[in-house]
Design a protein around this motif. Structure first.
Motif, PDB file in Angstrom:
ATOM      1  N   LEU A 137       0.846  -1.197   0.000  1.00 49.13           N
ATOM      2  CA  LEU A 137       0.000   0.000   0.000  1.00 49.13           C
ATOM      3  C   LEU A 137       0.880   1.244   0.000  1.00 49.13           C
ATOM      4  CD1 LEU A 137      -2.611   1.706   0.582  1.00 49.13           C
ATOM      5  CD2 LEU A 137      -2.277   1.160   2.999  1.00 49.13           C
ATOM      6  N   LEU A 138       0.594   2.168  -0.920  1.00 48.92           N
ATOM      7  CA  LEU A 138       1.279   3.461  -0.953  1.00 48.92           C
ATOM      8  C   LEU A 138       0.312   4.545  -0.473  1.00 48.92           C
ATOM      9  CD1 LEU A 138       3.567   5.449  -1.849  1.00 48.92           C
ATOM     10  CD2 LEU A 138       2.555   5.374  -4.160  1.00 48.92           C
ATOM     11  N   ILE A 139       0.727   5.317   0.528  1.00 43.98           N
ATOM     12  CA  ILE A 139      -0.081   6.445   1.018  1.00 43.98           C
ATOM     13  C   ILE A 139       0.700   7.728   0.759  1.00 43.98           C
ATOM     14  CG2 ILE A 139      -1.157   7.526   3.035  1.00 43.98           C
ATOM     15  CD1 ILE A 139      -1.123   4.710   4.370  1.00 43.98           C
ATOM     16  N   THR A 140       0.129   8.638  -0.014  1.00 46.01           N
ATOM     17  CA  THR A 140       0.767   9.948  -0.221  1.00 46.01           C
ATOM     18  C   THR A 140       0.159  10.959   0.761  1.00 46.01           C
ATOM     19  OG1 THR A 140      -0.848  10.606  -1.866  1.00 46.01           O
ATOM     20  CG2 THR A 140       1.140   9.496  -2.682  1.00 46.01           C
ATOM     21  N   GLY A 141       0.850  12.071   0.967  1.00 48.97           N
ATOM     22  CA  GLY A 141       0.358  13.068   1.924  1.00 48.97           C
ATOM     23  C   GLY A 141       0.397  12.522   3.340  1.00 48.97           C
ATOM     24  N   ALA A 142       1.417  11.701   3.618  1.00 47.50           N
ATOM     25  CA  ALA A 142       1.458  10.957   4.888  1.00 47.50           C
ATOM     26  C   ALA A 142       1.662  11.863   6.097  1.00 47.50           C
ATOM     27  CB  ALA A 142       2.566   9.909   4.836  1.00 47.50           C
ATOM     28  N   GLY A 143       2.084  13.118   5.876  1.00 52.32           N
ATOM     29  CA  GLY A 143       2.253  14.042   6.999  1.00 52.32           C
ATOM     30  C   GLY A 143       0.965  14.764   7.358  1.00 52.32           C
ATOM     31  N   GLY A 144      -0.081  14.605   6.565  1.00 55.37           N
ATOM     32  CA  GLY A 144      -1.344  15.309   6.802  1.00 55.37           C
ATOM     33  C   GLY A 144      -2.202  14.568   7.814  1.00 55.37           C
ATOM     34  N   GLN A 145      -3.353  15.175   8.152  1.00 53.78           N
ATOM     35  CA  GLN A 145      -4.149  14.557   9.220  1.00 53.78           C
ATOM     36  C   GLN A 145      -4.751  13.223   8.764  1.00 53.78           C
ATOM     37  OE1 GLN A 145      -7.211  17.101  10.738  1.00 53.78           O
ATOM     38  NE2 GLN A 145      -7.822  17.906   8.751  1.00 53.78           N
ATOM     39  N   LEU A 146      -5.269  13.143   7.538  1.00 55.58           N
ATOM     40  CA  LEU A 146      -5.772  11.852   7.063  1.00 55.58           C
ATOM     41  C   LEU A 146      -4.620  10.866   6.849  1.00 55.58           C
ATOM     42  CD1 LEU A 146      -7.938   9.948   5.992  1.00 55.58           C
ATOM     43  CD2 LEU A 146      -7.720  11.068   3.746  1.00 55.58           C
ATOM     44  N   GLY A 147      -3.535  11.344   6.267  1.00 52.19           N
ATOM     45  CA  GLY A 147      -2.383  10.472   5.987  1.00 52.19           C
ATOM     46  C   GLY A 147      -1.855   9.790   7.239  1.00 52.19           C
ATOM     47  N   ARG A 148      -1.813  10.531   8.325  1.00 53.98           N
ATOM     48  CA  ARG A 148      -1.293   9.950   9.573  1.00 53.98           C
ATOM     49  C   ARG A 148      -2.229   8.864  10.108  1.00 53.98           C
ATOM     50  NH1 ARG A 148       0.703  15.249  11.118  1.00 53.98           N
ATOM     51  NH2 ARG A 148      -1.282  15.673  12.089  1.00 53.98           N
ATOM     52  N   THR A 149      -3.534   9.128  10.061  1.00 56.12           N
ATOM     53  CA  THR A 149      -4.492   8.124  10.550  1.00 56.12           C
ATOM     54  C   THR A 149      -4.459   6.885   9.660  1.00 56.12           C
ATOM     55  OG1 THR A 149      -5.897   9.898  11.372  1.00 56.12           O
ATOM     56  CG2 THR A 149      -6.911   7.749  11.187  1.00 56.12           C
ATOM     57  N   LEU A 150      -4.366   7.107   8.358  1.00 57.75           N
ATOM     58  CA  LEU A 150      -4.293   5.968   7.429  1.00 57.75           C
ATOM     59  C   LEU A 150      -3.101   5.074   7.751  1.00 57.75           C
ATOM     60  CD1 LEU A 150      -5.116   7.618   3.993  1.00 57.75           C
ATOM     61  CD2 LEU A 150      -6.309   5.639   4.977  1.00 57.75           C
ATOM     62  N   GLN A 151      -1.946   5.691   7.975  1.00 60.22           N
ATOM     63  CA  GLN A 151      -0.742   4.892   8.265  1.00 60.22           C
ATOM     64  C   GLN A 151      -0.949   4.021   9.482  1.00 60.22           C
ATOM     65  OE1 GLN A 151       3.236   6.948   8.230  1.00 60.22           O
ATOM     66  NE2 GLN A 151       1.881   8.645   7.798  1.00 60.22           N
ATOM     67  N   ARG A 152      -1.503   4.626  10.533  1.00 61.65           N
ATOM     68  CA  ARG A 152      -1.682   3.872  11.782  1.00 61.65           C
ATOM     69  C   ARG A 152      -2.648   2.705  11.575  1.00 61.65           C
ATOM     70  NH1 ARG A 152      -5.279   4.725  14.983  1.00 61.65           N
ATOM     71  NH2 ARG A 152      -5.607   6.944  14.571  1.00 61.65           N
ATOM     72  N   GLN A 153      -3.756   2.973  10.869  1.00 64.42           N
ATOM     73  CA  GLN A 153      -4.738   1.897  10.680  1.00 64.42           C
ATOM     74  C   GLN A 153      -4.232   0.807   9.753  1.00 64.42           C
ATOM     75  OE1 GLN A 153      -8.656   3.088   9.507  1.00 64.42           O
ATOM     76  NE2 GLN A 153      -8.930   4.444  11.259  1.00 64.42           N
ATOM     77  N   ALA A 154      -3.448   1.199   8.751  1.00 63.25           N
ATOM     78  CA  ALA A 154      -3.039   0.222   7.725  1.00 63.25           C
ATOM     79  C   ALA A 154      -1.867  -0.643   8.183  1.00 63.25           C
ATOM     80  CB  ALA A 154      -2.665   0.966   6.436  1.00 63.25           C
ATOM     81  N   ALA A 155      -1.061  -0.114   9.097  1.00 64.39           N
ATOM     82  CA  ALA A 155       0.208  -0.783   9.440  1.00 64.39           C
ATOM     83  C   ALA A 155       0.074  -2.271   9.765  1.00 64.39           C
ATOM     84  CB  ALA A 155       0.887  -0.035  10.588  1.00 64.39           C
ATOM     85  N   PRO A 156      -0.932  -2.692  10.547  1.00 62.40           N
ATOM     86  CA  PRO A 156      -0.987  -4.122  10.872  1.00 62.40           C
ATOM     87  C   PRO A 156      -1.414  -5.008   9.690  1.00 62.40           C
ATOM     88  CG  PRO A 156      -2.338  -2.804  12.389  1.00 62.40           C
ATOM     89  CD  PRO A 156      -1.961  -1.920  11.255  1.00 62.40           C
ATOM     90  N   HIS A 157      -1.992  -4.422   8.666  1.00 59.12           N
ATOM     91  CA  HIS A 157      -2.624  -5.236   7.614  1.00 59.12           C
ATOM     92  C   HIS A 157      -1.930  -5.146   6.258  1.00 59.12           C
ATOM     93  CE1 HIS A 157      -5.810  -5.417  10.574  1.00 59.12           C
ATOM     94  NE2 HIS A 157      -5.861  -4.092  10.567  1.00 59.12           N
ATOM     95  N   PHE A 158      -1.092  -4.139   6.056  1.00 63.37           N
ATOM     96  CA  PHE A 158      -0.482  -3.903   4.749  1.00 63.37           C
ATOM     97  C   PHE A 158       1.021  -3.714   4.897  1.00 63.37           C
ATOM     98  CE2 PHE A 158      -4.830  -2.417   4.366  1.00 63.37           C
ATOM     99  CZ  PHE A 158      -5.219  -2.793   3.097  1.00 63.37           C
ATOM    100  N   GLU A 159       1.699  -3.906   3.764  1.00 66.29           N
ATOM    101  CA  GLU A 159       3.109  -3.494   3.695  1.00 66.29           C
ATOM    102  C   GLU A 159       3.084  -2.032   3.224  1.00 66.29           C
ATOM    103  OE1 GLU A 159       6.682  -4.777   0.814  1.00 66.29           O
ATOM    104  OE2 GLU A 159       5.344  -6.409   1.435  1.00 66.29           O
ATOM    105  N   VAL A 160       3.258  -1.112   4.158  1.00 64.16           N
ATOM    106  CA  VAL A 160       2.948   0.300   3.875  1.00 64.16           C
ATOM    107  C   VAL A 160       4.191   1.101   3.483  1.00 64.16           C
ATOM    108  CG1 VAL A 160       1.984   2.445   4.811  1.00 64.16           C
ATOM    109  CG2 VAL A 160       1.047   0.240   5.547  1.00 64.16           C
ATOM    110  N   THR A 161       4.080   1.842   2.371  1.00 70.29           N
ATOM    111  CA  THR A 161       5.018   2.920   2.085  1.00 70.29           C
ATOM    112  C   THR A 161       4.229   4.217   2.224  1.00 70.29           C
ATOM    113  OG1 THR A 161       6.188   1.583   0.474  1.00 70.29           O
ATOM    114  CG2 THR A 161       6.580   3.968   0.396  1.00 70.29           C
TER     115      THR A 161
END
Ligand code: NAP
Length: 298
Positions: A3-27
């Motif tokens: 999973l690639l998340i752009t805008g990772a420093g933003g408010q949605l980006g940060r929440t997405l990273q936290r939620q996705a981390a256990p389930h995806f290989e996140v960049t």
């Protein structure tokens, strides 16, 4: 799944990273790591990370500043979206693109369905509308566009955090009471996006997502004040007066009514809590330091 998340420093980006981390290989890329307005940089990140799923949470979100920086807003929100969509189409990656209620003019008097005509009132809304069109032009098979509104989350730049600060700093505040929308916590928005990534029926669709209910900015400010009084009972809080938009002129015009019809998305991913319930959970149970500068916690 990658999973690639752009805008990772933003408010949605940060929440997405936290939620996705256990389930995806996140960049997860911040603006410094990937400028989505740079087509070659976007291509290089897709090449290096080979994502199966991409969530574009990067955006130029300074609504008022956009009026004096139209080229920059367009470069990020329209050209950047186009670059992401082209790469998704070229590599076969699934793309979830986030858009906004500001694509509408706010003249409706019932919630906007996803197929309602767009008519943005300002530069930010136009750039996001152009981004939507680019995404659907370049990646109609891969993409889902999820429009949302009035986003807030811990740690982000948003109305709720601003209110908490001003309530502590000022003796009195005036807040606009004739703009109506739906406050939306990043938690439910991120969960909806991640769920949609696994739902093929949402490919090629524009969908809407907000928490449930409606509010004016004044309602949201008052609800924030009530909850702040419960959480920090010893702290003096500013009184809040409702005012009309004409008494609070801003560089960008805002839609007076931008409630989104979320029925189709709820069919796919479930019903979100009412915004008041979500706000209460956030302000009474999330860590205080995520909401307030240290000096204001007392
Ligand atoms: N916030 C709202 O009320 C709201 C309402 C409706 C829809 N939306 C949409 O929801 C999405 C997420 O918004 P948000 O609230 O999380 O906004 P946000 O907190 O402002 O996050 C956006 C992020 O994108 C980054 N960014 C800016 N230009 C970029 C570029 N050229 N390349 C890569 N990243 C770049 C920003 O970095 P810098 O901070 O360093 O510039 C920021 O970290 C956006 O699509 C927005 O349009 C937001």
């Amino acid at each position: 799944m990658r999973l690639l998340i752009t805008g990772a420093g933003g408010q949605l980006g940060r929440t997405l990273q936290r939620q996705a981390a256990p389930h995806f290989e996140v960049t997860a890329t911040t603006r410094e790591q990937l400028d989505i307005g740079d087509a070659e940089a976007v291509q290089a990140v897709f090449r290096a990370t080979r994502p199966a799923l991409v969530i574009n949470a990067a955006a130029y979100t300074a609504v008022d500043r956009a009026e004096s920086e139209p080229e920059l807003a367009q470069r990020v929100n329209a050209d950047g979206a186009a670059h992401m969509a082209r790469e998704a189409a070229r590599t076969g990656a699934r793309l979830l693109h986030v858009s906004t209620d500001f694509v509408f003019d706010g003249q409706a008097c019932a919630p906007y369905p996803p197929d309602a005509s767009t008519r943005p009132l300002g530069v930010y809304g136009r750039s996001k509308r152009d981004g939507e069109q680019a995404v659907m032009q370049h990646a109609p098979e891969q993409a889902t566009i999820l429009r949302t509104a009035w986003v807030y989350g811990p740690g982000g730049h948003n109305f709720v955090r601003t209110m908490l600060r001003l309530l502590a700093e000022k003796p009195a505040l005036s807040v606009v009471s004739d703009q109506i929308g739906t406050p939306t916590h990043t938690e439910g928005l991120a969960a909806a996006l991640l769920a949609l990534g696994g739902i093929d029926a949402s490919r090629g669709c524009i969908l809407h997502w907000t928490d449930s209910g409606v509010a004016s900015w004044y309602d949201l400010a008052m609800a924030t004040r009530t909850l702040a009084a419960r959480r920090w009972p010893k702290r003096p809080l500013a009184e809040i007066t409702p005012i009309p938009t004409r008494d609070w002129p801003t560089p960008a015009h805002r839609p007076p009514y931008s409630v989104l019809d979320t029925a189709a998305t709820r069919e796919l991913v479930g019903t979100p809590p009412h915004w008041q319930v979500r706000l209460e959970r956030a302000l009474l149970h999330d860590a205080a330091e995520e909401w307030l500068p240290e000096a204001a916690i007392g």
